[in-house]
Write an enzyme that holds these catalytic residues in place. Structure first.
Site, PDB file in Angstrom:
ATOM      1  N   ASP A   1     -48.314  -9.683   2.463  1.00  0.00           N
ATOM      2  CA  ASP A   1     -49.466  -8.883   2.051  1.00  0.00           C
ATOM      3  C   ASP A   1     -49.060  -7.471   1.645  1.00  0.00           C
ATOM      4  OD1 ASP A   1     -51.109 -11.054   2.481  1.00  0.00           O
ATOM      5  OD2 ASP A   1     -51.984 -10.272   4.342  1.00  0.00           O
TER       6      ASP A   1
ATOM      7  N   ARG B   1     -36.136 -22.947   7.444  1.00  0.00           N
ATOM      8  CA  ARG B   1     -35.724 -21.864   6.545  1.00  0.00           C
ATOM      9  C   ARG B   1     -36.019 -22.179   5.071  1.00  0.00           C
ATOM     10  NH1 ARG B   1     -32.602 -18.383   9.712  1.00  0.00           N
ATOM     11  NH2 ARG B   1     -31.558 -19.429  11.450  1.00  0.00           N
TER      12      ARG B   1
ATOM     13  N   HIS C   1     -31.170 -13.448   0.084  1.00  0.00           N
ATOM     14  CA  HIS C   1     -30.587 -14.002   1.314  1.00  0.00           C
ATOM     15  C   HIS C   1     -29.096 -14.218   1.100  1.00  0.00           C
ATOM     16  CE1 HIS C   1     -34.464 -14.546   3.141  1.00  0.00           C
ATOM     17  NE2 HIS C   1     -34.879 -14.981   1.967  1.00  0.00           N
TER      18      HIS C   1
ATOM     19  N   TYR D   1     -22.832 -15.883   7.379  1.00  0.00           N
ATOM     20  CA  TYR D   1     -23.234 -14.637   6.724  1.00  0.00           C
ATOM     21  C   TYR D   1     -22.076 -13.826   6.154  1.00  0.00           C
ATOM     22  CZ  TYR D   1     -27.543 -15.825   9.082  1.00  0.00           C
ATOM     23  OH  TYR D   1     -28.662 -16.487   9.519  1.00  0.00           O
TER      24      TYR D   1
END
Length: 148
Positions: A86, A110, A99, A22
């Site tokens: 939704d 993923r 991402h 990350y």
């Protein structure tokens, strides 16, 4: 024009959580980069990070009245949350899914996004730089009148 940037579970730990995947930038670093981009584009931003799925759903409902669009890094909820999908669909807010890592180059679970079909675009794999990219792309999309 106002854009909301929503961050889901574990993104509060950026900078220390698996930096090999990350990156070393913290969420505060990312927010600062987004604010610079937003200032250059003449748009306002607000930010939310939560580890709670329901809080993200509530944030979408609230943003319907306050924002022109949303950038979301839903974290793990990307792959599991019908409720989030939704909410995006129900509010009809143009939304960019984001991402930090290339999720298609990672574990098989993923590879599927529950929210991608209701988003106007997807940015992944560019690390922290993906956030300013997503803000820029969403602003351009909105200025074009939601044209693809």
């Amino acid at each position: 024009m106002k854009i909301s940037v929503f961050n889901g579970p574990n993104l509060n730990a950026l900078g220390t959580r698996e930096p090999g995947i990350y990156g070393a930038d913290t969420l505060a670093d990312i927010e600062a980069a987004c604010r610079t981009t937003a200032a250059d584009l003449g748009v306002d931003l607000d930010f939310l990070q939560t580890n709670q799925e329901g809080a993200l759903v509530d944030a979408f409902h609230a943003a319907r009245d306050t924002s022109d669009g949303v950038v979301i890094n839903a974290g793990a909820y990307t792959h599991t949350s019908i409720a989030l999908r939704d909410a995006i669909s129900a509010t009809e807010l143009p939304t960019v899914e984001l991402h930090l890592s290339n999720t298609h180059a990672r574990e098989a679970f993923r590879h599927h996004s529950m929210i991608a079909p209701v988003c106007v675009g997807l940015i992944l794999g560019f690390g922290a730089y993906g956030y300013p990219l997503a803000v820029t792309a969403l602003v351009q999309h909105l200025k074009q009148g939601n044209a693809p």
